[in-house]
Design a protein around this motif. Structure first.
Motif, PDB file in Angstrom:
ATOM      1  N   LEU A  20       1.022  -1.193  -0.223  1.00 48.48           N
ATOM      2  CA  LEU A  20       0.238  -0.315   0.165  1.00 48.48           C
ATOM      3  C   LEU A  20       0.505   1.497   0.127  1.00 48.48           C
ATOM      4  O   LEU A  20       0.501   2.243  -0.488  1.00 48.48           O
ATOM      5  N   LEU A  21       1.438   1.335   0.823  1.00 50.59           N
ATOM      6  CA  LEU A  21       2.783   2.254   0.582  1.00 50.59           C
ATOM      7  C   LEU A  21       3.549   2.722  -0.718  1.00 50.59           C
ATOM      8  O   LEU A  21       3.735   4.201  -1.213  1.00 50.59           O
ATOM      9  N   VAL A  22       3.911   1.608  -1.387  1.00 48.51           N
ATOM     10  CA  VAL A  22       4.059   1.739  -3.194  1.00 48.51           C
ATOM     11  C   VAL A  22       3.029   2.316  -3.751  1.00 48.51           C
ATOM     12  O   VAL A  22       3.367   3.302  -4.389  1.00 48.51           O
ATOM     13  N   VAL A  23       1.965   1.702  -3.816  1.00 51.23           N
ATOM     14  CA  VAL A  23       0.985   2.712  -4.117  1.00 51.23           C
ATOM     15  C   VAL A  23       0.481   3.505  -4.048  1.00 51.23           C
ATOM     16  O   VAL A  23       0.878   4.954  -4.740  1.00 51.23           O
ATOM     17  N   TRP A  24       0.850   4.442  -2.773  1.00 47.47           N
ATOM     18  CA  TRP A  24       0.353   5.268  -1.810  1.00 47.47           C
ATOM     19  C   TRP A  24       1.588   6.380  -2.536  1.00 47.47           C
ATOM     20  O   TRP A  24       2.106   7.496  -3.488  1.00 47.47           O
ATOM     21  N   PHE A  25       3.026   6.028  -2.569  1.00 46.50           N
ATOM     22  CA  PHE A  25       4.266   6.529  -3.434  1.00 46.50           C
ATOM     23  C   PHE A  25       4.290   7.146  -4.573  1.00 46.50           C
ATOM     24  O   PHE A  25       4.341   7.857  -5.400  1.00 46.50           O
ATOM     25  N   ILE A  26       4.042   5.963  -5.363  1.00 47.09           N
ATOM     26  CA  ILE A  26       3.567   5.988  -7.273  1.00 47.09           C
ATOM     27  C   ILE A  26       2.591   7.260  -7.267  1.00 47.09           C
ATOM     28  O   ILE A  26       2.632   7.991  -8.079  1.00 47.09           O
ATOM     29  N   VAL A  27       1.365   7.413  -6.846  1.00 50.81           N
ATOM     30  CA  VAL A  27       0.161   8.444  -7.165  1.00 50.81           C
ATOM     31  C   VAL A  27       0.758   9.416  -5.817  1.00 50.81           C
ATOM     32  O   VAL A  27       0.667  10.627  -7.268  1.00 50.81           O
ATOM     33  N   SER A  28       1.257   9.362  -5.205  1.00 52.17           N
ATOM     34  CA  SER A  28       1.707  11.207  -4.771  1.00 52.17           C
ATOM     35  C   SER A  28       3.452  11.709  -5.423  1.00 52.17           C
ATOM     36  O   SER A  28       2.788  12.808  -6.267  1.00 52.17           O
ATOM     37  N   PHE A  29       4.122  11.084  -5.327  1.00 52.04           N
ATOM     38  CA  PHE A  29       5.699  11.151  -5.408  1.00 52.04           C
ATOM     39  C   PHE A  29       5.133  11.280  -7.419  1.00 52.04           C
ATOM     40  O   PHE A  29       5.976  11.827  -8.131  1.00 52.04           O
ATOM     41  N   GLY A  30       4.800   9.903  -7.655  1.00 58.81           N
ATOM     42  CA  GLY A  30       5.711  10.009  -9.248  1.00 58.81           C
ATOM     43  C   GLY A  30       4.535  10.791 -10.147  1.00 58.81           C
ATOM     44  O   GLY A  30       4.175  11.462 -11.189  1.00 58.81           O
ATOM     45  N   CYS A  31       2.397  10.770  -9.664  1.00 60.55           N
ATOM     46  CA  CYS A  31       1.564  11.123 -10.507  1.00 60.55           C
ATOM     47  C   CYS A  31       1.854  12.932 -10.094  1.00 60.55           C
ATOM     48  O   CYS A  31       1.664  13.576 -10.814  1.00 60.55           O
ATOM     49  N   GLY A  32       1.986  12.977  -8.836  1.00 59.97           N
ATOM     50  CA  GLY A  32       2.002  14.778  -8.260  1.00 59.97           C
ATOM     51  C   GLY A  32       3.118  15.234  -8.990  1.00 59.97           C
ATOM     52  O   GLY A  32       3.248  16.415  -8.757  1.00 59.97           O
ATOM     53  N   ILE A  33       4.658  14.588  -9.360  1.00 57.56           N
ATOM     54  CA  ILE A  33       5.503  15.733  -9.509  1.00 57.56           C
ATOM     55  C   ILE A  33       6.839  14.684 -10.558  1.00 57.56           C
ATOM     56  O   ILE A  33       6.817  15.186 -11.710  1.00 57.56           O
ATOM     57  N   LEU A  34       6.966  13.335 -10.403  1.00 53.76           N
ATOM     58  CA  LEU A  34       7.705  12.738 -11.591  1.00 53.76           C
ATOM     59  C   LEU A  34       7.190  12.525 -12.786  1.00 53.76           C
ATOM     60  O   LEU A  34       7.305  12.816 -14.015  1.00 53.76           O
ATOM     61  N   PHE A  35       6.092  11.944 -13.361  1.00 53.21           N
ATOM     62  CA  PHE A  35       5.229  12.421 -14.026  1.00 53.21           C
ATOM     63  C   PHE A  35       3.682  13.199 -14.468  1.00 53.21           C
ATOM     64  O   PHE A  35       3.065  13.506 -15.116  1.00 53.21           O
ATOM     65  N   ILE A  36       3.988  14.360 -14.051  1.00 53.15           N
ATOM     66  CA  ILE A  36       3.568  15.666 -13.922  1.00 53.15           C
ATOM     67  C   ILE A  36       3.666  15.849 -15.876  1.00 53.15           C
ATOM     68  O   ILE A  36       2.063  16.740 -16.182  1.00 53.15           O
ATOM     69  N   ASN A  37       3.708  15.954 -16.517  1.00 51.11           N
ATOM     70  CA  ASN A  37       4.512  16.523 -17.370  1.00 51.11           C
ATOM     71  C   ASN A  37       3.573  15.989 -18.210  1.00 51.11           C
ATOM     72  O   ASN A  37       2.595  16.808 -19.052  1.00 51.11           O
ATOM     73  N   GLU A  38       3.825  14.671 -18.419  1.00 49.72           N
ATOM     74  CA  GLU A  38       3.216  13.256 -19.213  1.00 49.72           C
ATOM     75  C   GLU A  38       2.122  12.684 -18.847  1.00 49.72           C
ATOM     76  O   GLU A  38       0.577  13.408 -19.971  1.00 49.72           O
ATOM     77  N   LEU A  39       1.035  13.601 -17.726  1.00 51.36           N
ATOM     78  CA  LEU A  39      -0.225  13.635 -16.718  1.00 51.36           C
ATOM     79  C   LEU A  39      -0.631  15.175 -17.171  1.00 51.36           C
ATOM     80  O   LEU A  39      -2.245  15.330 -17.907  1.00 51.36           O
TER      81      LEU A  39
END
Length: 84
Positions: A20-39
């Motif tokens: 569950l922490l991995v899912v939370w990390f991917i959503v919060s850090f990944g989608c909110g910071i790392l992949f923001i330009n693609e999203l």
């Protein structure tokens, strides 16, 4: 509870928490910071998806993960006969 059963219980508990922490990390850090330009190339009702995840989406996912954790832990508790 036997030591082997207790160890299996905590192993399954920690495994659930880590997943569950991995899912939370991917959503919060990944989608909110790392992949923001693609999203941000995707817009829903005039709002860029990367911005939405950074502002609200990760919070919604966190609340959903709380309910998922409760359901999973209830099942694990019943499996190991430690429920109330």
């Amino acid at each position: 509870m036997s030591p082997e059963k207790a160890q299996a219980y905590w192993k399954e508990n920690i495994s659930t928490i880590l997943k569950l922490l991995v899912v939370w990390f991917i959503v919060s850090f990944g989608c909110g910071i790392l992949f923001i330009n693609e999203l941000n190339t995707i817009e829903i009702s005039g709002v860029k998806l990367g911005f939405w995840f950074a502002q609200q989406g990760s919070i919604y996912v966190f609340v959903i993960l709380i309910f998922v954790y409760v359901a999973k832990m209830t099942a694990i508790d019943e499996k190991y006969d430690v429920h109330e």
